[in-house]
Design a protein around this motif. Structure first.
Motif, short mmCIF file in Angstrom:
data_model
loop_
_atom_site.label_atom_id
_atom_site.label_comp_id
_atom_site.label_asym_id
_atom_site.label_seq_id
_atom_site.Cartn_x
_atom_site.Cartn_y
_atom_site.Cartn_z
N THR A 83 0.85 -1.18 -0.15
CA THR A 83 0.13 0.12 -0.20
C THR A 83 0.78 0.81 -0.12
OG1 THR A 83 -1.82 -0.78 1.13
CG2 THR A 83 -1.79 1.21 1.30
N ALA A 98 -7.66 2.52 -11.48
CA ALA A 98 -7.76 0.85 -10.91
C ALA A 98 -7.97 -0.34 -11.60
CB ALA A 98 -8.88 0.16 -9.47
N GLY A 250 -3.70 -2.30 -7.63
CA GLY A 250 -5.43 -2.03 -6.72
C GLY A 250 -5.94 -1.55 -6.62
N GLN A 251 -6.56 -0.89 -5.23
CA GLN A 251 -7.75 -0.02 -5.06
C GLN A 251 -7.16 1.00 -4.48
OE1 GLN A 251 -9.24 -1.29 -1.52
NE2 GLN A 251 -10.97 0.07 -0.94
N PHE A 253 -7.22 4.58 -3.12
CA PHE A 253 -8.07 5.35 -1.90
C PHE A 253 -8.76 7.05 -1.79
CE2 PHE A 253 -5.28 1.72 -0.81
CZ PHE A 253 -6.35 1.12 0.51
N LEU A 267 -3.11 4.26 -2.53
CA LEU A 267 -3.25 3.25 -3.28
C LEU A 267 -2.89 1.91 -3.33
CD1 LEU A 267 -1.52 3.03 -5.37
CD2 LEU A 267 -2.16 4.99 -6.48
#
Length: 422
Positions: A83, A98, A250-251, A253, A267
């Motif tokens: 992260t 993403a 990925g994700q 934020f 992210l």
């Protein structure tokens, strides 16, 4: 008067031989029935209660291979999924979305931090000033040393001249051409010149030390400022957030142009080159797990060898998370969160007495089991050993061939004997 049919009735007389035969037949049937029902009667009289056998689960104790394993459904996860955080407070500009594929070192987001940029400019100016001061100190130190060196050389010349004058006066005195007072005067002048030379040399050495210390202090201040500038340049460089691995975004934020605080999540990046399978294990089996145990991962019509790579120290909802790493080359065409079947081998022994696992283990606390003998379930003390997913080891109390009630024993209410009705 109404006439009836009494005149037509005829009395029937039974033969004495047939009546005796019927009585004998009834006695024989009664004796046979008593003989047949006596074992069942003895069981019913000796048992505390009666339970239908159809409500029970039965299994025979057997001796053979015993395999302790854990089978569960696993989920493909990234072994390395870092992260990324905001190194400084500021406005974020995202460079990716993403699901985008990224390369190591690629800029994923930039953060605008005016305060940090302004501070770097200020410290750069301070570093330049200190560098100028250091150079000026070097020049001034050279000038002062040159002046002291000149004074020292002049003092040395004066000593040489005084020595020459003393020698001349001494020759003149010896020849009777000069008075002794002139010789003494020349000798005093030489002594003064020597003292002046000694002071000039001491002053030169002392000033050298002073100038060296002063110059060294300025150089150290400049070097310290250079380190501060380098650290600020590093921080400014980190405002461009880069991917630490080859993988996939990925994700996210944060939203585009959002203002974030320092150390806020930005992210995640998923390293798809290092995948593992995570499974949830019941707490009762988790204590037997250990890192390095062999396992198998199945899916897509294939089976891969694997080993336990990590076990979570935390219990969540009576389960423990464990991870398996592929033993060998990483399989292709696997995706994040893909479901696969997982099997971990805990123990394997060739000759073990065991019975099918059932609710009787929890109902009795593993202290006893009901063994079926002649239609009666008899409460028998046992000692259980290792457990697998579907079988449990019998350490003592039972022998091969014993028929055991493995489920439904809660209907017995812990009575010593229970009759089984068909």
């Amino acid at each position: 008067m109404i006439r009836d049919t009494s005149s037509q009735d005829t009395a029937i007389v039974r033969p004495k031989g047939r009546r005796r035969l019927a009585i004998v037949t009834a006695l024989v049937a009664a004796v046979a029935l008593a003989a047949w029902s006596m074992p069942q009667a003895r069981r019913l009289w000796g048992a505390g209660s009666s339970v239908s056998i159809e409500r029970l689960g039965l299994d025979d104790v057997a001796r053979g291979p015993f395999v302790r394993d854990i089978q569960a459904e696993g989920r493909v996860v990234a072994a390395f999924s870092p992260t990324l955080f905001a190194p400084q407070a500021g406005a974020v500009t995202l460079q990716v979305h993403a699901g985008d594929s990224v390369r190591k070192g690629q800029v994923l987001a930039t953060i605008a931090s005016p305060d940090l940029t302004a501070k770097l400019a200020q410290e750069l100016a301070t570093a330049d000033t200190l560098q100028t001061d250091t150079l000026r100190a070097k020049v001034e130190a050279g000038e002062e040393r040159a002046a002291l060196q000149g004074a020292r050389e002049n003092a040395a010349i004066d000593v040489k001249a005084a020595e020459t004058d003393l020698a001349r006066q001494q020759k003149a005195y010896d020849a009777g051409a000069a008075a002794g007072m002139q010789v003494d005067h020349a000798r005093d002048a030489l002594e003064k010149a020597r003292i002046a030379l000694a002071h000039a040399e001491a002053g030169l050495h002392s000033k050298d030390d002073s100038l060296r210390f002063e110059l060294q202090s300025k150089e150290q201040a400049h070097a310290r400022q250079v380190l501060l500038v380098q650290d600020l340049q590093r921080q400014v460089g980190e405002l461009a957030v880069k991917s630490p691995v080859d993988g996939q975004v990925g994700q996210l934020f944060v939203a585009e142009r959002a203002s974030v605080a320092k150390d806020a999540q930005l992210l995640t990046v998923i390293d798809l080159t290092q995948l593992e399978v995570q499974m949830q294990v019941a707490e009762s089996f988790a204590r037997d797990l250990a890192v390095g145990m062999p396992g198998e991962i199945s899916g897509n019509g294939q089976t891969w060898k694997a080993r336990v790579s990590g076990i979570s120290p935390e219990v969540v909802q009576n389960q423990v998370a464990a991870r398996l790493r592929f033993d060998g080359a990483m399989p292709e065409q696997l995706r994040q969160n893909q479901r696969l079947s997982v099997r971990v081998l805990l123990d394997q022994r060739p000759d073990v007495l065991s019975v099918r696992a059932g609710s009787f283990i929890d109902e009795s606390g593993g202290q006893y089991a009901y063994v079926v003998r002649d239609g009666v379930a008899v409460k028998t003390p046992v000692r259980l050993g290792a457990r697998s997913v579907d079988r449990v080891e019998i350490v003592s109390g039972l022998k091969a061939g014993d028929r055991v009630v493995v489920s439904g024993a809660d209907n017995f209410h812990a009575e010593p004997t229970v009759a089984l009705a068909h």
